[in-house]
Design a protein around this motif. Sequence first.
Motif, PDB file in Angstrom:
ATOM      1  N   TYR A 186       0.732  -1.227  -0.178  1.00 17.20           N
ATOM      2  CA  TYR A 186      -0.085   0.116   0.065  1.00 17.20           C
ATOM      3  C   TYR A 186       1.085   1.294   0.110  1.00 17.20           C
ATOM      4  O   TYR A 186       0.551   2.215  -0.396  1.00 17.20           O
ATOM      5  CB  TYR A 186      -0.979   0.085   1.283  1.00 17.20           C
ATOM      6  CG  TYR A 186      -1.984  -0.832   1.026  1.00 17.20           C
ATOM      7  CD1 TYR A 186      -3.089  -1.005   0.089  1.00 17.20           C
ATOM      8  CD2 TYR A 186      -2.223  -1.903   2.004  1.00 17.20           C
ATOM      9  CE1 TYR A 186      -3.880  -1.923   0.089  1.00 17.20           C
ATOM     10  CE2 TYR A 186      -3.067  -3.143   1.970  1.00 17.20           C
ATOM     11  CZ  TYR A 186      -4.004  -2.932   0.830  1.00 17.20           C
ATOM     12  OH  TYR A 186      -4.920  -4.109   0.858  1.00 17.20           O
ATOM     13  N   ILE A 187       2.163   1.082   0.240  1.00 14.38           N
ATOM     14  CA  ILE A 187       2.939   2.440   0.317  1.00 14.38           C
ATOM     15  C   ILE A 187       4.188   2.398  -0.422  1.00 14.38           C
ATOM     16  O   ILE A 187       4.527   1.345  -0.879  1.00 14.38           O
ATOM     17  CB  ILE A 187       3.716   2.372   1.843  1.00 14.38           C
ATOM     18  CG1 ILE A 187       2.447   2.724   3.112  1.00 14.38           C
ATOM     19  CG2 ILE A 187       4.666   3.403   1.964  1.00 14.38           C
ATOM     20  CD1 ILE A 187       3.145   3.076   4.354  1.00 14.38           C
ATOM     21  N   CYS A 381       0.238   6.651   0.158  1.00 11.28           N
ATOM     22  CA  CYS A 381      -0.278   5.291   0.658  1.00 11.28           C
ATOM     23  C   CYS A 381      -1.443   5.180  -0.403  1.00 11.28           C
ATOM     24  O   CYS A 381      -2.349   6.116  -0.384  1.00 11.28           O
ATOM     25  CB  CYS A 381      -0.886   5.584   2.157  1.00 11.28           C
ATOM     26  SG  CYS A 381      -1.715   4.112   2.723  1.00 11.28           S
TER      27      CYS A 381
END
Length: 893
Positions: A186-187, A381
Motif C-alpha cells: 500500500y505504501i 499510501c
Amino acid sequence: MHTFKSSEIRNFVLQFLNDFNMSIAKTYNPKEAEEKWYSYWMENGFFRSVPDEREPYTIVMPPPNVTGVLHMGHMLNNTIQDVLIRRARMQGKNACWVPGTDHASIATEAKVVAMLKEKGIDKKSLTRDEFLKHAWEWKEKYGGIILKQLEKLGASCDWERTKFTMDPDLSEAVIDTFIKLYKEGYIYRGVRMVNWDPQGKTALSDEEVIRKEVNQKLYYVRYKIKDSDKYIIIATTRPETIMADTAICINPNDERYTYLKGKTVIVPLVNREIPVIEDEYVEMEFGTGCLKVTPAHDLNDYELGIKHNLPVIDILNDDGTLNENAQILVGEDRFIARKKVAKLLEEAGQIEKIEDYKSQVGFSERTDAVIEPKLSMQWFCKMEELAKPALKYVEDGTIKFIPEKFFASYKHWMENVKDWCISRQLWWGHRIPAWYNDKNEWVVAKTEEEARKEFEAQGKSVSGIRQDEDVLDTWFSSGLWPMSVFDGVRNPDNEDFKYYYPTNDLVTAPEILFFWVARMIIMGHDYTKKPPFRNVYLTGIVRDKLGRKMSKSLGNSPDPIELMEQYGTDGVRVGMLLSSPAGNDLMFDVSYCEQGRNFANKIWNAFRLVKGWEVKEASATTTQKTAAVWFQNRFNQAVAEIDEHFANYRLSDALMATYKLIWDDFCSWYLELVKPAYQTPIESETLETVKNFFQKVLTLVHPFMPFITEELWHDELFGTRDAKDCIIVAPYPKAEGFDEQIIKEFSTVQQIISEVRNIRNSKGISPKVALPLAINNTDIDFAKYQESIIKLANISELTFVGEKVAGAISFIAGKTECFVKLASDNIDVEAERERINKELEYLKGFLTSVEKKLSNEKFVQNAKPEIVQNERNKKADAEAKIKILEESLANLG
RNA sequence: GGAGGCUUAGCUCAGCUGGUUCAGAGCACCUGCCUUACAAGCAGGGGGUCACUGGUUCGAAUCCAGUAGCCUCCACCA
C-alpha cells in the motif's frame, strides 16, 4: 447611576454572612466543591479502569495538540464525552476514557521554529538532533497544560492511561504500521505533484489544503508567434510562471485558432520557443481559449505535460522564491515576482489587458501560506482498496454516524479517495523507516541493522547507509490511536486491547471526518478486521452570537477557564449542552452558562429547604402520600424519556428532560406539596421519601453536573456514607413502568390549581386571599387530591355541589367543572359572558371541523380505525363541554 | 461545478414512519409578588399563515416538485 433594589442589598448582606459560614450559603458556591471532589475522585481511583468481568464502555479522547490550550470546541467535545462516560460508569459498566495528546507535527514544529526565531536562533543553523532537543523541551514545558485544563472541566479520564503520539510504544506502532502497509504493497515512493507549503517547507496532503476564494488579477499576455508579426493572447493569473512555460495549448475544435496548429510561439521576457499543442481539456469559453502550459507549477499542466511529452522547468525554490531556471528575478519571492513580471510585460507592451478575477486558491491549513503545486519525491499510501471496507462499515451500520447526514460526504470521499501523501519535510514527528545507501537505492526496515541485512539480501551496497530525512503525516499516527493507546498494534493479544477494543463511542468534530475518523476506520480494519468504534458523535462548531466561528484571531472566543470561574464548571457544562444537538453548530452565548448556574442554584436551594426541616415522628399524610405516588410515577416516566434521548445521542434533550423534572416536578410541585407549614416539623416518613427522591434525581443529573451532585450526596442529610460511597459510582436510575392514569389525574389537579391562581391574578387579588372553590362534576377521586388543591391554590372552602353555582367564575379542567365565587363586587358578569362565549365559539368551530371529518366517507373508510375512534371521542368531548358552557351562560342570567 | 443540509414564537431549537398531548420546549418578554429554599426566585400571561408557490391525499409543518435566502463539505477551469 445604578440604584440598588432592596432585594439586591439584602442579598449582598446574606452573601456576606454566607462567606462567614453563618448559615448554609444562599447560593451555591462551586469553587470549593470542584477542587475538593476532583482530587477526591482521583485519589480514590474512580476514573481508573482495568479489565474485569463487567461490560466495557470505552471512549478514546480525540487527542488535542500537545501544545494546545483549551478552547470552546474542546470544552463542548469533552463535556459530551464526560457525560457519556459518567453515565455508563453509573450504569455499572466498566467505563474507560483514555486521554492523551497529539504531537501535531507541522503545527508544533511551526511553533518551535517561531519560538527559536524569537530567541534569535534560525532553524537552518541547527542539526536535526539539536532542533528536536528544543522541541522536546518545549513539549515538556507546555505539553501538560491542556490536560490540566480538562481536569478543571471535571473530565473523568483514566489519567494513568494518558498517552502521547510520540511515546516510545506509540512511535514503534507507527513504524510497524508503515512497514506492514509497505509490505502489503500500500505504501510506495514516487515523484508526484504535491501540495507544497513554502512556509512550512513541506508537502501536505490534499486534506490539509484549504481553498479560499481570492480576488486576483487575470493578466492577458501576448505571446509572439514565431516567424510572424502576430501575437496570440493568453489569460493567466500567474504571470510569474511564464518563464516555466513549455507549451501553449488550444482546443482542437476551436476554429479561431486553426491557424496556430503546428506553430511555435515565443515566451515573453525569456524568449524561449515553445510549441502549440492541442487538447480538448482546454475550455474554449474561458479567457481567450488559449492556455499556457506550465508543467512544473500546475497539476493539470503537469498531466498535460505527461500526455504531450513536454519538458518540465521548475523555476521555484522550496521557499517560494525564483531559482536560476527563471533566468530573471532570481531570488525574488513568487508574489513580488508576479508584480514585477507584470510590470516588465507591460513595459514591453505585452499586456493586452488586466481584469479583476475571483478564483479559488489553496492555503496551508497550518501556516496559511498559499500552496504551491510542486513536483517532488514523496511517500504515498494507496487508498482505494483500503477505503472499501471502511466505507462498508458505515454503509451496513456497523459504525453509526450521529447525525446520519454526514454519511453522504463520507461516502463521497471514500469513493473518490486519492492516494495519500504521507511524507512531510519536517523534523518533529515519526521518521520514515526507509534507508538509503550511497547509490541512493533504498529499503524499508525498522532499524539500520535490519536495513543493512535487507540491502545485503538484495545484493546491494551497504556503504553510506542513512535514514530518510522525512517524517510521517501526523494523521498517520492519529489513525492508529484507538489501537495504539491499548498497545494493540504491537501486541494485539494483550488483555487491555482484547477487552476495550473495539471502543464504543467517538466524539469529534465533523471537520476531521476525513483527516482522522476515516483513517482510524481504515487502519483499524487493516489491523483487526474490526471497526475501531461503533458510534461517531459529530459535534457542531462553536460559534459566537453573530454566527462566526470562534477563533483566536477574531478574539470572539471566551476563555473556558474564566467561564468556569464565573459560572461554575457545572453551570458551564450545562450551558454548553443545552443548545447543542449533535451536528448542529452551537451559537454560544454566556446566557446559557447563566442558565446552567441558575440550575445549580436551584438544586442547591431545594437542598437547603429539605435540610432546614425539623422532623417529627409520624407517618405521611394523605396529601404527602398522594404526592409521592405521583412523583414516583412522573420520575419513572422521565427516566424512560431520558433513556430514549440518550439512546439517540440527544444529550441536550436528555438534559432538558432532567432539568424540567427537577425544576418543575420536583421543586415546584412535589416539594411544595409535602412542605410543612412555617416552623412546623415534617413527618418522618415523608422526610425519608423526600430524601430518597432527592438522591434519585441527583443521580440523574450527576453526568451533567458532577460537582454539585457529589457535594450534596455527601451531606449528612442523606446519612453517613463510607468513603467510597460516592455519587460518581451510585447506580443510575433504571427505567421502570409508570401509571399514565395517575399522571393524567394529577395534571387535572395541576390545571385546577393554575386556573384558580390565574383567576386571582387576573382579578388583582393577592395570593394571600383564600378563595372558595366548588366542584360540580368530576371523573377523578377527589378525596385524594382535595388537600393538595386547598394548599397550593389557597382555597378557603372546597365544596362539592350537584349544580352550577350562580354568580361565580367557572372553568373546566379535564372533565371537572369548577366554580370560584368571588365577593360580589369582584364579579364582572359581562366579562364572564364574553369569556365563555369566546370559548364556546372556539369549541363550536372545533366541533364542526371534527363533524366534517366524520361525515367524510373517504375519511371513515381510509383512516385507521383508532384515528376514526379518536375523532369520535373528540366529538363527544367537545359536545359535553359545549353543553356545560351553554348552561353556565344561561346560569349567568 | 457537484453533494448534503437548513428556513417553525424576539433568540436557540424539538416536532420519529402524514391524522389529540399538531402547532411545542428552554431562554427572553409582559403583569403581580422582597411569601420564612431559591429575585440566579415565585405565580400568572401574551407571542408563530410552520420561508414562498404549486402538487399528491379524505387529511400536509410533516411526502413530492419548483422558487428564494442561508450554511457546510467536495471539485484543477488557466
